[in-house]
Design an enzyme around this catalytic site. Structure first.
Site, PDB file in Angstrom:
ATOM      1  N   GLU A 265       0.803  -1.278   0.095  1.00  0.00           N
ATOM      2  CA  GLU A 265       0.048  -0.020   0.035  1.00  0.00           C
ATOM      3  C   GLU A 265       0.697   1.217   0.120  1.00  0.00           C
ATOM      4  O   GLU A 265       1.868   1.325   0.544  1.00  0.00           O
ATOM      5  CB  GLU A 265      -0.665   0.003   1.309  1.00  0.00           C
ATOM      6  CG  GLU A 265      -1.650  -1.211   1.476  1.00  0.00           C
ATOM      7  CD  GLU A 265      -2.502  -1.216   2.800  1.00  0.00           C
ATOM      8  OE1 GLU A 265      -3.101  -2.272   3.095  1.00  0.00           O
ATOM      9  OE2 GLU A 265      -2.540  -0.114   3.706  1.00  0.00           O
ATOM     10  N   LYS A 267       2.363   4.527   1.498  1.00  0.00           N
ATOM     11  CA  LYS A 267       2.394   4.906   2.842  1.00  0.00           C
ATOM     12  C   LYS A 267       2.463   6.445   2.750  1.00  0.00           C
ATOM     13  O   LYS A 267       3.324   7.149   2.408  1.00  0.00           O
ATOM     14  CB  LYS A 267       3.645   4.029   3.368  1.00  0.00           C
ATOM     15  CG  LYS A 267       3.849   4.872   4.759  1.00  0.00           C
ATOM     16  CD  LYS A 267       5.281   4.323   5.280  1.00  0.00           C
ATOM     17  CE  LYS A 267       5.507   4.572   6.946  1.00  0.00           C
ATOM     18  NZ  LYS A 267       5.049   5.952   7.284  1.00  0.00           N
ATOM     19  N   ARG A 272      -1.763  10.051  11.023  1.00  0.00           N
ATOM     20  CA  ARG A 272      -2.723   9.120  11.175  1.00  0.00           C
ATOM     21  C   ARG A 272      -4.048   9.257  11.886  1.00  0.00           C
ATOM     22  O   ARG A 272      -4.037  10.213  12.947  1.00  0.00           O
ATOM     23  CB  ARG A 272      -2.048   7.938  12.081  1.00  0.00           C
ATOM     24  CG  ARG A 272      -2.860   6.494  12.034  1.00  0.00           C
ATOM     25  CD  ARG A 272      -1.936   5.360  12.805  1.00  0.00           C
ATOM     26  NE  ARG A 272      -2.513   4.055  12.768  1.00  0.00           N
ATOM     27  CZ  ARG A 272      -1.659   2.805  12.832  1.00  0.00           C
ATOM     28  NH1 ARG A 272      -0.602   3.137  12.968  1.00  0.00           N
ATOM     29  NH2 ARG A 272      -2.485   1.705  12.768  1.00  0.00           N
ATOM     30  N   ARG A 287      -2.660   9.564  16.170  1.00  0.00           N
ATOM     31  CA  ARG A 287      -1.701   8.229  16.659  1.00  0.00           C
ATOM     32  C   ARG A 287      -1.332   8.022  18.084  1.00  0.00           C
ATOM     33  O   ARG A 287      -1.245   7.077  18.580  1.00  0.00           O
ATOM     34  CB  ARG A 287      -0.162   8.436  15.827  1.00  0.00           C
ATOM     35  CG  ARG A 287       0.995   7.801  16.498  1.00  0.00           C
ATOM     36  CD  ARG A 287       1.220   6.613  15.548  1.00  0.00           C
ATOM     37  NE  ARG A 287       2.552   6.225  15.742  1.00  0.00           N
ATOM     38  CZ  ARG A 287       3.017   5.583  16.842  1.00  0.00           C
ATOM     39  NH1 ARG A 287       2.306   5.399  17.985  1.00  0.00           N
ATOM     40  NH2 ARG A 287       4.452   5.129  16.997  1.00  0.00           N
ATOM     41  N   GLU A 317      -5.041   7.896   6.812  1.00  0.00           N
ATOM     42  CA  GLU A 317      -4.022   8.724   7.010  1.00  0.00           C
ATOM     43  C   GLU A 317      -4.646   9.827   6.376  1.00  0.00           C
ATOM     44  O   GLU A 317      -5.310   9.938   5.328  1.00  0.00           O
ATOM     45  CB  GLU A 317      -2.809   8.233   6.147  1.00  0.00           C
ATOM     46  CG  GLU A 317      -1.506   9.359   6.296  1.00  0.00           C
ATOM     47  CD  GLU A 317      -0.795   8.839   7.668  1.00  0.00           C
ATOM     48  OE1 GLU A 317      -1.153   7.890   8.301  1.00  0.00           O
ATOM     49  OE2 GLU A 317       0.227   9.520   7.880  1.00  0.00           O
ATOM     50  N   PHE A 357      -7.102   2.790   5.326  1.00  0.00           N
ATOM     51  CA  PHE A 357      -6.541   1.596   5.026  1.00  0.00           C
ATOM     52  C   PHE A 357      -6.978   0.270   5.953  1.00  0.00           C
ATOM     53  O   PHE A 357      -6.430  -0.843   5.921  1.00  0.00           O
ATOM     54  CB  PHE A 357      -4.910   1.659   5.218  1.00  0.00           C
ATOM     55  CG  PHE A 357      -4.332   2.444   6.660  1.00  0.00           C
ATOM     56  CD1 PHE A 357      -4.391   1.806   7.704  1.00  0.00           C
ATOM     57  CD2 PHE A 357      -3.924   3.680   6.454  1.00  0.00           C
ATOM     58  CE1 PHE A 357      -3.953   2.149   8.818  1.00  0.00           C
ATOM     59  CE2 PHE A 357      -3.414   4.309   7.319  1.00  0.00           C
ATOM     60  CZ  PHE A 357      -3.373   3.645   8.578  1.00  0.00           C
ATOM     61  N   ARG A 434       3.723  -3.545  17.616  1.00  0.00           N
ATOM     62  CA  ARG A 434       4.694  -3.522  16.422  1.00  0.00           C
ATOM     63  C   ARG A 434       5.122  -5.051  16.027  1.00  0.00           C
ATOM     64  O   ARG A 434       5.982  -5.694  16.650  1.00  0.00           O
ATOM     65  CB  ARG A 434       5.976  -2.634  16.718  1.00  0.00           C
ATOM     66  CG  ARG A 434       6.735  -2.409  15.543  1.00  0.00           C
ATOM     67  CD  ARG A 434       8.015  -1.387  16.186  1.00  0.00           C
ATOM     68  NE  ARG A 434       7.637  -0.137  16.622  1.00  0.00           N
ATOM     69  CZ  ARG A 434       6.989   0.920  16.038  1.00  0.00           C
ATOM     70  NH1 ARG A 434       7.132   0.726  14.704  1.00  0.00           N
ATOM     71  NH2 ARG A 434       6.954   1.979  16.564  1.00  0.00           N
ATOM     72  N   LYS A 440       7.223  -1.552   6.885  1.00  0.00           N
ATOM     73  CA  LYS A 440       7.398  -0.243   6.293  1.00  0.00           C
ATOM     74  C   LYS A 440       8.556  -0.144   5.188  1.00  0.00           C
ATOM     75  O   LYS A 440       9.637  -0.847   5.694  1.00  0.00           O
ATOM     76  CB  LYS A 440       7.270   0.976   7.030  1.00  0.00           C
ATOM     77  CG  LYS A 440       8.162   0.970   8.225  1.00  0.00           C
ATOM     78  CD  LYS A 440       7.815   2.156   9.103  1.00  0.00           C
ATOM     79  CE  LYS A 440       8.625   2.035  10.440  1.00  0.00           C
ATOM     80  NZ  LYS A 440       8.163   2.557  11.492  1.00  0.00           N
TER      81      LYS A 440
HETATM   82  P1  ATP Z   1       5.581   4.084  13.914  1.00  0.00           P
HETATM   83  O1  ATP Z   1       4.237   4.579  13.751  1.00  0.00           O
HETATM   84  O2  ATP Z   1       5.917   2.877  13.098  1.00  0.00           O
HETATM   85  O3  ATP Z   1       6.117   4.059  15.452  1.00  0.00           O
HETATM   86  P2  ATP Z   1       6.274   6.708  12.787  1.00  0.00           P
HETATM   87  O4  ATP Z   1       5.256   7.471  13.566  1.00  0.00           O
HETATM   88  O5  ATP Z   1       7.376   7.469  12.594  1.00  0.00           O
HETATM   89  O6  ATP Z   1       6.471   5.267  13.390  1.00  0.00           O
HETATM   90  P3  ATP Z   1       6.127   5.495  10.437  1.00  0.00           P
HETATM   91  O7  ATP Z   1       7.303   4.751  10.655  1.00  0.00           O
HETATM   92  O8  ATP Z   1       6.598   6.443   9.332  1.00  0.00           O
HETATM   93  O9  ATP Z   1       5.488   6.347  11.549  1.00  0.00           O
HETATM   94  O10 ATP Z   1       5.172   4.690   9.819  1.00  0.00           O
HETATM   95  C1  ATP Z   1       4.058   4.208  10.521  1.00  0.00           C
HETATM   96  C2  ATP Z   1       2.887   5.214  10.115  1.00  0.00           C
HETATM   97  O11 ATP Z   1       2.528   5.417   8.640  1.00  0.00           O
HETATM   98  C3  ATP Z   1       1.284   4.899  10.503  1.00  0.00           C
HETATM   99  O12 ATP Z   1       1.246   5.018  11.869  1.00  0.00           O
HETATM  100  C4  ATP Z   1       0.541   5.563   9.849  1.00  0.00           C
HETATM  101  O13 ATP Z   1       0.298   7.085  10.301  1.00  0.00           O
HETATM  102  C5  ATP Z   1       1.249   5.984   8.451  1.00  0.00           C
HETATM  103  N1  ATP Z   1       0.673   5.230   7.276  1.00  0.00           N
HETATM  104  C6  ATP Z   1       0.652   5.869   6.019  1.00  0.00           C
HETATM  105  N2  ATP Z   1       0.078   5.014   5.114  1.00  0.00           N
HETATM  106  C7  ATP Z   1      -0.500   3.731   5.885  1.00  0.00           C
HETATM  107  C8  ATP Z   1      -0.957   2.550   5.525  1.00  0.00           C
HETATM  108  N3  ATP Z   1      -1.327   2.594   4.138  1.00  0.00           N
HETATM  109  N4  ATP Z   1      -0.996   1.772   6.395  1.00  0.00           N
HETATM  110  C9  ATP Z   1      -0.666   1.781   7.584  1.00  0.00           C
HETATM  111  N5  ATP Z   1       0.040   3.046   8.140  1.00  0.00           N
HETATM  112  C10 ATP Z   1      -0.067   3.978   7.274  1.00  0.00           C
END
Ligand code: ATP
Length: 608
Positions: A265, A267, A272, A287, A317, A357, A434, A440
């Site tokens: 998908e 990202k 979020r 989040r 998102e 999503f 997690r 990712k």
């Molecule tokens: P994490 O949430 O993993 O602790 P982070 O806040 O830095 O780390 P990322 O590592 O960049 O975020 O990746 C996770 C985030 O990506 C999710 O919390 C969500 O907000 C975002 N996201 C965007 N598109 C999607 C998708 N298709 N499915 C799941 N998450 C997505």
């Protein structure tokens, strides 16, 4: 002291806190907690859990801050113990701990009044209920007269407190409990207290992940039994702790981790949102489970109009985008929406859309235990996609190369990378965890653009919205002098003034042709083809690989060309002819020269 069967003397809590301060081993901490929990009647177990956490409820409930500063506590101490503020200050300066000051005042008072049998006085002993409710009243008393009310409430508690209680009342009000008790220890203690051992730990944790409120979970277990939480479902209005992803950089390894194939998908690079819809009532949690509903009234409206189910919890998102071109905008732009005032103005200035999503509850069906393909089908069935509400773009694949190309496309279209998600039989929604069900894939490096480039317009697209019927986006190319061809680099839909847009059609009218120009190489089909004549100065966020564009194709990476992320028009370069445009070679040099390792934990976390 006569005991209220439905409440707990606050002294037990204070004494447990005191013992906790003296030990460092987690096992002993847990044992102390277990004893306290076992002694607590179900009616107040939630309050005891919040007190242990040093809070009045989960963050998402938006309970106001206590709003009690040092000065107010000093005043309350002077009222409660008949001292002047100077006297209080003097002792505070020598002891350095207001909790201890309160305790010592209370001790001297106790000595004085021992003849009056102060200890054990029927009317004056504090219960958890009274202390907690006073804390709540203190938090909720706001506006005019609130200072006096807070003062009276604090002094009232301190007057009736035993010395050790006074210490912890003050510490709590100061936000300085610092017991070192994390959620994990509380979960262990609940499992042992109500289930006899840590064997219940997993189901207690799952319950907590589904209902992010430890006090509420403790109350459910205490009143309905620990077995009851095995069947616990998500509840509309109570946020679910989000499922999180692991990170890898090799497409082949990623696919292996999800047992060979998965959904890939986009990202999206936004915020979020967890959306709770109950009829016409929609709430959005971040989040971090804060209630962010007020920041996105447009998303709330869009959800009401495009989601068919009555009761549903889903995730997506929220991303800023350009209504005229449909292009996604960088995360930094979205952050202007994170404010409390002038929201309506921001709604107009920074339009957003949500890419959904996942779905976790639909009517009464708990979907967290269902597989991702099952959940996705439901999501697709209950959502009517609109301009504002989309389902995240995705493919299903078992091929690392396809995955990689999709990843590059995602980036050149403004996404941050891709999320690869398991679709096998165990691909449930693991709230708060997690794990390897979601992985990712982001870039390790980015090539920041510090300089502009000059590119040739080779095609045009009609705009939408305000720009309906007008050329709103142009397709730009770089020059390859060796072969004397122009290869595409990016579509540019931002940066034009209204005047630029109004004149666009006339500007290109002499150059419109009904087929691709022989000197142009493009795998993108615009609405209009142009002769490669007009040159513009363009800037962007970074140079990035992309399978969509033909510039530098296969030169840096097989199957990919070079593109610009978030490109913006600066001005026409009337002084330049097409052969003066930036060349492929120059772009490769820029790409390599500006390559920088991406810092983990970038701006996103700082801003959020
Ligand atoms: P994490 O949430 O993993 O602790 P982070 O806040 O830095 O780390 P990322 O590592 O960049 O975020 O990746 C996770 C985030 O990506 C999710 O919390 C969500 O907000 C975002 N996201 C965007 N598109 C999607 C998708 N298709 N499915 C799941 N998450 C997505």
């Amino acid at each position: 002291m006569s005991k209220n069967q439905n409440d707990l003397p606050f002294r037990e809590v204070a004494e447990t806190f005191d013992s906790m301060e003296k030990i460092t081993s987690r096992i002993s901490l847990t044992q102390l907690l277990v004893k306290l929990i076992k002694d607590t009647p179900p009616e107040v177990i939630g309050k005891v859990v919040y007190l242990i956490q040093g809070r009045l409820g989960p963050d998402w409930k938006d309970i106001p801050e206590l709003g009690v500063g040092e000065k107010l506590i000093i005043q309350a101490l002077s009222i409660a113990f008949g001292k002047t503020e100077q006297e209080v200050n003097k002792i505070y300066n020598s002891v350095g701990d207001l909790g201890k000051v309160a305790e010592s005042f209370s001790q001297s008072k106790q000595k004085k009044s021992s003849l009056m049998a102060f200890i054990g006085s029927e009317s004056s002993y504090l219960t958890v209920g009274r202390v907690f409710d006073s804390f709540l009243k203190i938090a909720y008393s706001q506006g005019e007269g609130s200072r006096d009310l807070k003062l009276r409430l604090i002094a009232g508690l301190l007057k009736d407190a035993q010395p050790i209680e006074a210490r912890y009342i003050v510490r709590f009000l100061e936000g300085r409990l610092r017991l070192g008790i994390g959620d994990a220890t509380i979960l262990d203690a609940l499992s042992i207290s109500y289930g006899g051992s840590t064997s219940y730990r997993e189901i207690v944790e799952r319950a907590y992940n589904l209902r992010a409120d430890l006090g509420e979970i403790a109350y459910i277990i205490a009143t309905q039994g620990i077995e009851s939480i095995k069947e616990l479902k998500p509840e509309i209005g109570t946020p679910i702790r989000p499922m999180l992803a692991e990170r890898l950089s090799d497409p082949e390894e990623i696919l292996q981790k999800v047992q060979g194939k998965g959904f890939v998908e986009y990202k999206y690079d936004g915020e979020r949102g967890q959306f709770h819809k109950d009829g016409d009532n929609v709430r959005i949690f971040s989040r971090r489970l804060e209630d962010i509903t007020d920041m996105y009234p447009d998303v709330v409206e869009a959800i009401k109009n495009s989601v068919k189910s009555n009761k549903v919890i889903f995730e997506g998102e929220i991303v800023a985008y350009d209504t005229d071109t449909g292009e996604l905008r960088p995360f930094q732009e979205l952050m202007h929406r994170r404010r409390k005032y002038d929201i309506q103005k921001m709604v107009e200035e920074i339009p957003v859309k949500a890419f959904l999503f996942d779905v976790l509850l639909n009517e009464d069906e708990d979907l967290t235990r269902k597989t991702l393909p099952y959940r996705r089908k439901i999501l697709e069935n209950i959502v009517n996609e609109t301009d504002k509400i989309n389902i995240a773009k995705y493919i299903e694949t078992d091929d690392p190369k396809t995955l990689w190309n999709f990843f590059l496309t995602a980036i050149s279209e403004g996404a941050e990378g891709v999320m690869v998600k398991a679709i096998h039989d165990e691909s449930i929604y693991r709230a708060g965890v997690r794990g390897w069900l979601w992985i990712k894939l982001k870039r390790d490096y980015k090539s920041e653009m510090t300089d502009t480039v000059d590119l040739v317009a080779v095609g045009g697209f009609y705009g939408r919205g305000r720009r309906g019927g007008k050329i709103g986006t142009l397709l730009f190319a770089a020059y390859d002098p060796e072969n004397d061809v122009f290869r595409t680099v990016c579509k540019v839909g931002s940066g034009y003034t209204d005047d630029d847009l109004n004149k666009m059609y006339d500007l290109f009218k002499p150059y419109i042709i009904d087929h691709k120009h022989p000197r142009v190489e493009s795998s993108i089909e615009p609405d209009l083809w142009f002769e490669p004549v007009r040159v513009a100065e363009i800037i962007g966020a970074e140079l990035t690989l992309s399978p969509l564009h033909t510039c530098c194709y296969n030169k840096l990476k097989e199957g990919a060309g070079l593109s610009i992320r978030f490109p913006r028009f600066i001005r026409w370069r009337e002084d330049k002819g097409p052969e003066d445009a930036t060349t492929e070679e120059e772009l490769i040099e820029m790409y390599n020269g500006q390559l920088k390792k991406i810092e983990e934990k970038q701006t996103k976390e700082e801003v959020q």
